[in-house]
Design a protein around this motif. Structure first.
Motif, mmCIF file in Angstrom:
data_model
loop_
_atom_site.group_PDB
_atom_site.id
_atom_site.type_symbol
_atom_site.label_atom_id
_atom_site.label_comp_id
_atom_site.label_asym_id
_atom_site.label_seq_id
_atom_site.Cartn_x
_atom_site.Cartn_y
_atom_site.Cartn_z
ATOM 1 N N VAL A 333 53.395 34.618 40.516
ATOM 2 C CA VAL A 333 53.552 36.038 40.204
ATOM 3 C C VAL A 333 52.458 36.535 39.271
ATOM 4 C CG1 VAL A 333 55.080 35.617 38.233
ATOM 5 C CG2 VAL A 333 55.233 37.783 39.487
ATOM 6 N N VAL A 334 51.883 35.666 38.461
ATOM 7 C CA VAL A 334 50.838 36.075 37.510
ATOM 8 C C VAL A 334 49.467 36.091 38.165
ATOM 9 C CG1 VAL A 334 49.607 35.416 35.405
ATOM 10 C CG2 VAL A 334 52.098 35.372 35.449
ATOM 11 N N THR A 335 49.011 34.955 38.661
ATOM 12 C CA THR A 335 47.678 34.894 39.261
ATOM 13 C C THR A 335 47.612 35.634 40.596
ATOM 14 O OG1 THR A 335 48.296 32.676 40.037
ATOM 15 C CG2 THR A 335 46.859 32.812 38.118
ATOM 16 N N GLY A 336 48.761 35.836 41.222
ATOM 17 C CA GLY A 336 48.774 36.604 42.468
ATOM 18 C C GLY A 336 48.419 38.059 42.261
ATOM 19 N N ALA A 337 48.526 38.546 41.008
ATOM 20 C CA ALA A 337 48.223 39.943 40.699
ATOM 21 C C ALA A 337 46.834 40.114 40.098
ATOM 22 C CB ALA A 337 49.273 40.499 39.732
ATOM 23 N N VAL A 338 46.046 39.032 40.044
ATOM 24 C CA VAL A 338 44.716 39.070 39.432
ATOM 25 C C VAL A 338 43.673 38.760 40.490
ATOM 26 C CG1 VAL A 338 43.232 38.077 37.647
ATOM 27 C CG2 VAL A 338 45.672 38.344 37.210
ATOM 28 N N ASP A 339 42.556 39.504 40.453
ATOM 29 C CA ASP A 339 41.516 39.316 41.467
ATOM 30 C C ASP A 339 40.515 38.246 41.064
ATOM 31 O OD1 ASP A 339 40.262 40.571 44.026
ATOM 32 O OD2 ASP A 339 38.592 40.409 42.630
ATOM 33 N N ASN A 340 40.075 38.242 39.811
ATOM 34 C CA ASN A 340 39.119 37.233 39.363
ATOM 35 C C ASN A 340 39.228 37.026 37.856
ATOM 36 O OD1 ASN A 340 37.793 39.889 39.033
ATOM 37 N ND2 ASN A 340 36.051 38.686 38.309
ATOM 38 N N ILE A 341 38.885 35.816 37.422
ATOM 39 C CA ILE A 341 38.949 35.439 36.009
ATOM 40 C C ILE A 341 37.644 34.732 35.656
ATOM 41 C CG2 ILE A 341 40.157 34.065 34.261
ATOM 42 C CD1 ILE A 341 42.663 34.249 36.047
ATOM 43 N N ASN A 342 37.024 35.146 34.552
ATOM 44 C CA ASN A 342 35.779 34.523 34.107
ATOM 45 C C ASN A 342 36.066 33.477 33.038
ATOM 46 O OD1 ASN A 342 34.365 36.176 35.826
ATOM 47 N ND2 ASN A 342 33.607 37.545 34.242
ATOM 48 N N VAL A 343 35.488 32.283 33.202
ATOM 49 C CA VAL A 343 35.632 31.211 32.213
ATOM 50 C C VAL A 343 34.241 30.678 31.889
ATOM 51 C CG1 VAL A 343 37.924 30.590 33.070
ATOM 52 C CG2 VAL A 343 35.922 29.388 33.947
ATOM 53 N N ALA A 344 34.135 29.975 30.759
ATOM 54 C CA ALA A 344 32.835 29.450 30.328
ATOM 55 C C ALA A 344 33.014 28.068 29.705
ATOM 56 C CB ALA A 344 32.185 30.402 29.309
ATOM 57 N N PHE A 447 32.629 37.962 27.843
ATOM 58 C CA PHE A 447 32.727 37.318 29.150
ATOM 59 C C PHE A 447 33.495 38.137 30.182
ATOM 60 C CE2 PHE A 447 32.018 33.519 26.439
ATOM 61 C CZ PHE A 447 30.875 33.057 27.064
ATOM 62 N N TRP A 448 34.161 39.231 29.765
ATOM 63 C CA TRP A 448 35.001 39.894 30.762
ATOM 64 C C TRP A 448 35.135 41.408 30.626
ATOM 65 C CZ3 TRP A 448 39.816 42.392 30.037
ATOM 66 C CH2 TRP A 448 40.311 42.353 28.736
ATOM 67 N N VAL A 449 34.612 42.020 29.561
ATOM 68 C CA VAL A 449 34.740 43.479 29.441
ATOM 69 C C VAL A 449 33.407 44.114 29.089
ATOM 70 C CG1 VAL A 449 37.176 43.614 28.799
ATOM 71 C CG2 VAL A 449 35.457 43.316 27.030
ATOM 72 N N GLN A 450 33.302 45.377 29.431
ATOM 73 C CA GLN A 450 32.181 46.209 28.996
ATOM 74 C C GLN A 450 32.764 47.244 28.046
ATOM 75 O OE1 GLN A 450 30.264 49.144 31.770
ATOM 76 N NE2 GLN A 450 28.491 47.811 31.517
ATOM 77 N N LEU A 451 32.219 47.311 26.830
ATOM 78 C CA LEU A 451 32.752 48.197 25.796
ATOM 79 C C LEU A 451 31.835 49.401 25.617
ATOM 80 C CD1 LEU A 451 33.825 45.524 23.150
ATOM 81 C CD2 LEU A 451 35.258 46.658 24.846
ATOM 82 N N GLN A 452 32.448 50.581 25.526
ATOM 83 C CA GLN A 452 31.701 51.825 25.331
ATOM 84 C C GLN A 452 32.402 52.659 24.269
ATOM 85 O OE1 GLN A 452 31.420 53.767 29.132
ATOM 86 N NE2 GLN A 452 30.757 51.919 30.195
ATOM 87 N N GLU A 453 31.648 53.522 23.615
ATOM 88 C CA GLU A 453 32.206 54.435 22.628
ATOM 89 C C GLU A 453 32.114 55.854 23.168
ATOM 90 O OE1 GLU A 453 33.646 54.033 19.693
ATOM 91 O OE2 GLU A 453 33.501 51.838 19.619
ATOM 92 N N LEU A 454 33.210 56.602 23.100
ATOM 93 C CA LEU A 454 33.240 57.984 23.539
ATOM 94 C C LEU A 454 34.165 58.774 22.628
ATOM 95 C CD1 LEU A 454 32.416 60.133 25.636
ATOM 96 C CD2 LEU A 454 34.409 59.460 26.978
ATOM 97 N N LEU A 455 33.598 59.739 21.921
ATOM 98 C CA LEU A 455 34.368 60.599 21.021
ATOM 99 C C LEU A 455 35.156 59.784 20.005
ATOM 100 C CD1 LEU A 455 35.734 63.123 23.687
ATOM 101 C CD2 LEU A 455 33.692 63.349 22.277
ATOM 102 N N GLY A 456 34.524 58.714 19.499
ATOM 103 C CA GLY A 456 35.182 57.869 18.514
ATOM 104 C C GLY A 456 36.241 56.960 19.087
ATOM 105 N N GLN A 457 36.349 56.927 20.395
ATOM 106 C CA GLN A 457 37.357 56.124 21.078
ATOM 107 C C GLN A 457 36.671 54.969 21.795
ATOM 108 O OE1 GLN A 457 39.527 58.462 23.920
ATOM 109 N NE2 GLN A 457 40.746 56.764 24.675
#
Length: 609
Positions: A333-344, A447-457
């Motif tokens: 039920v957990v991995t069935g709902a995920v498309d890809n996972i990055n590991v290092a 390894f898994w997100v792209q972070l951006q700043e917009l209007l202090g958020q």
């Protein structure tokens, strides 16, 4: 001619009329052709909406009039509005929607500001709002200050998460034992105070759904009423601490354990492997993780920029994996709902023969994988050298697994001895329920997100499903499944499989030849240097044989360099040829087919006449 003009005018008017009517009355009617059904409410969303105990009031602040000159913003605002109307239609008795256009200097704009919404300043000094507030009858309140277009594919999840956060019931208690700077981010508390770092995204997400309590490295007992224990790259633990975890698990406590043969998140500049373990506990649970070994997988390797310029600067790095497809257990039920996972720099898990526990893999490598010494993942590894040394074992290694069933204590003498507390007597066996993984870099934002700043958020745009994987594990093991399917929606990796296959085949074919030529080139350069050094500055006469050898080496040197360039060119020729064919199809073939179709229609119409 007049008749034709009238017909064209009527057709145009009919089209415009139908467009206006459809926009007004048929906005809820959609045909969703996306692969994951991103524009269709999921079953999880419907379950959450139908299970609402208290009415929820949603107020959508959208500066529609100000957004008109900006088609992209206007379209996205309508998309949010349509999704909110779909929520209301699913449970009109419990979901109430108000849509407000906060015009400049109006009371509605004051309400938006008071609600904590963030506005986008425009060139005419007005402010455009596209945000949402939510509340229920039990004083639960929440808001999305600004809908960022970068998170459009996660819109449904963000809305459902907001509504779920209105629930004032106590959240499950999650105890976290780690030496990673999860609550501060890279650089620790000092970097955070200087504004150079923020908490791990996964840690912030856990705090949204759990009451998180950090366990001190010197703990003598686990926090009372812990419902889920999360162990991530733990520090070296003494026997008392290991015994506390042992007893917690045997007495029915649920745990998520993430260990690592080399944690890059702990120290990216480490000069030696940074490993973690739980001593004898894994063995007592029927699991082993080979010490000092990381796994390399050629089939799931990520493409990594290794410095320099051009296509040769991007290489397959077989220690950084993007696990997807059949290598994620789709029946879970957990991995069935995920498309890809990055590991290092991950390790591997093995089930001990004869163990009484069950071992269900959740994530695994391909069969084109091999174990390497963890020391080779430290510093600046050579991706080409790792690939050349790869000798696939022909087996798939497990990276994460569910472990359940009857188990024995790792401290039999202590559990049955006098040291056992009388108020809470120790046990020697019990049924366990936990998940064990062999990588901790799953948690590291880089390894898994792209972070951006917009209007202090801070805008979080996932590139892989690491966050969904961890949160879903915690939710599921704690007994909640409402948001499992939603978290993974919109996070997908769609590689060019044919291109990747051609590239890997070319690299496997030419890499050995490249190394042979490089070694030969180095040897000739060394020999040429020796000959030139032997000439010295004494002005002595050089024999004709030596001069001939020297000229021969120079000629062979040029030939070898030419051959090496040819090998490098051959690495890309098949991919470039495929690109050429695709370009030809898009540029020539499709228009040609349209022309042929048009000519056929003209021919058929003339034959009828």
């Amino acid at each position: 001619m007049n008749k034709t003009a009238v017909q064209i005018t009527l057709v145009v008017l009919l089209f415009l009329s139908l467009t206006v009517l459809a926009d007004r009355y048929l906005r809820a009617v959609k045909l969703d052709l996306t692969d994951e059904g991103l524009y269709t409410l999921s079953d999880g969303t419907r379950d959450v909406l139908k299970s609402l105990d208290e009415p929820v009031t949603l107020t959508f602040y959208f500066s529609r009039s100000l957004a008109t000159p900006y088609p992209q913003l206007l379209s996205y605002g309508k998309r949010v509005e349509d999704m909110l109307r779909a929520f209301t239609a699913e449970n009109p008795g419990k979901v109430h929607l108000s849509i407000v256009d906060p015009e400049p200097f109006s009371e509605a704009e004051d309400e938006a500001v008071a609600a904590g919404l963030k506005g986008l300043p425009l060139m005419d000094r007005s402010t455009l709002y596209i945000g949402l507030t939510a509340s229920n009858a039990l004083d639960g309140e929440g808001a999305i200050p600004f809908f960022s277009e970068e998170r459009e594919q996660f819109l449904e999840y963000d809305l459902v998460k907001l509504m779920a956060s209105l629930d004032t019931e106590p959240r499950p208690r999650l105890a976290v034992l780690t030496q990673l700077p999860m609550q501060f981010g890279p650089g620790g508390p000092q970097a955070m105070m200087q504004g150079r770092s923020q908490p791990y995204v996964i840690y912030e997400q856990l705090e949204e759904f759990f009451t998180v309590e950090l366990v001190d490295a010197e703990f003598t007992e686990l926090p009372a009423e812990t419902e889920v224990l999360l162990v991530v790259h733990p520090p070296a633990l003494n026997e008392d601490q290991l015994f506390a975890i042992d007893q917690y698990v045997l007495k029915g406590g649920r745990a998520l354990v993430f260990l690592d043969p080399h944690s890059e998140a702990m120290d990216p500049r480490a000069t030696a492997p940074n490993a973690s373990s739980l001593g004898p506990l894994l063995g007592a649970w029927g699991v082993t993780m080979p010490e000092g070994k990381v796994v390399g997988d050629a089939a799931q390797a990520q493409r990594v920029q290794m410095g320099g310029y051009g296509p040769d600067s991007v290489k397959d790095y077989i220690f950084w994996l993007s696990v997807s497809g059949d290598f994620l257990n789709k029946e879970d039920v957990v991995t069935g709902a995920v498309d890809n996972i990055n590991v290092a720099s991950a390790g591997v898990l093995e089930h001990i023969d004869g163990a009484s526990t069950t071992f269900t893999p959740l994530m695994s490598t391909s069969s084109v994988a091999m174990l390497y010494d963890a020391g080779r993942a430290v510093g600046m590894p050579d991706p080409d050298a790792l690939l050349r040394d790869l000798e696939p074992a022909g087996q798939s290694y497990t990276l994460a697994a569910r472990v359940a069933g009857p188990a024995q204590t790792a401290f039999a003498e202590r559990a049955s001895g006098e040291g056992a507390p009388s108020a809470d007597p120790a046990v020697t066996q019990g049924d366990i329920n936990l998940v064990v993984a062999s990588d901790t870099d799953i948690f590291d934002d880089r390894f898994w997100v792209q972070l951006q700043e917009l209007l202090g958020q801070r805008i979080v745009v996932p590139l892989a499903g690491n966050g969904s994987f961890v949160l879903n594990l915690a939710d599921h093991i704690a007994g909640s499944e409402a948001l499992l399917a939603l978290r993974g929606r919109g996070i997908s990796k769609r590689p060019f499989e044919v291109v990747d296959k051609l590239r890997r085949e070319a690299e496997a074919k030419y890499l050995a030849e490249e190394q042979r030529l490089q070694d030969e080139l180095t040897a000739m350069e060394d020999r040429l240097a020796e000959i030139e050094a032997s000439e010295g500055d004494s002005g002595q006469v050089i024999s004709s044989d030596t001069e001939a050898e020297k000229e021969g080496f120079r000629a062979r040197l040029l030939e070898t360099r030419k051959a090496l360039r040819e090998v490098n060119r051959s690495l890309r020729v098949d991919i470039e040829a495929l690109g050429g064919w695709l370009a030809a199809i898009n540029i020539v073939a499709v228009p040609l087919l349209l022309i042929v179709f048009a000519l056929i229609r003209v021919y058929v119409r003339r034959r009828r006449v």
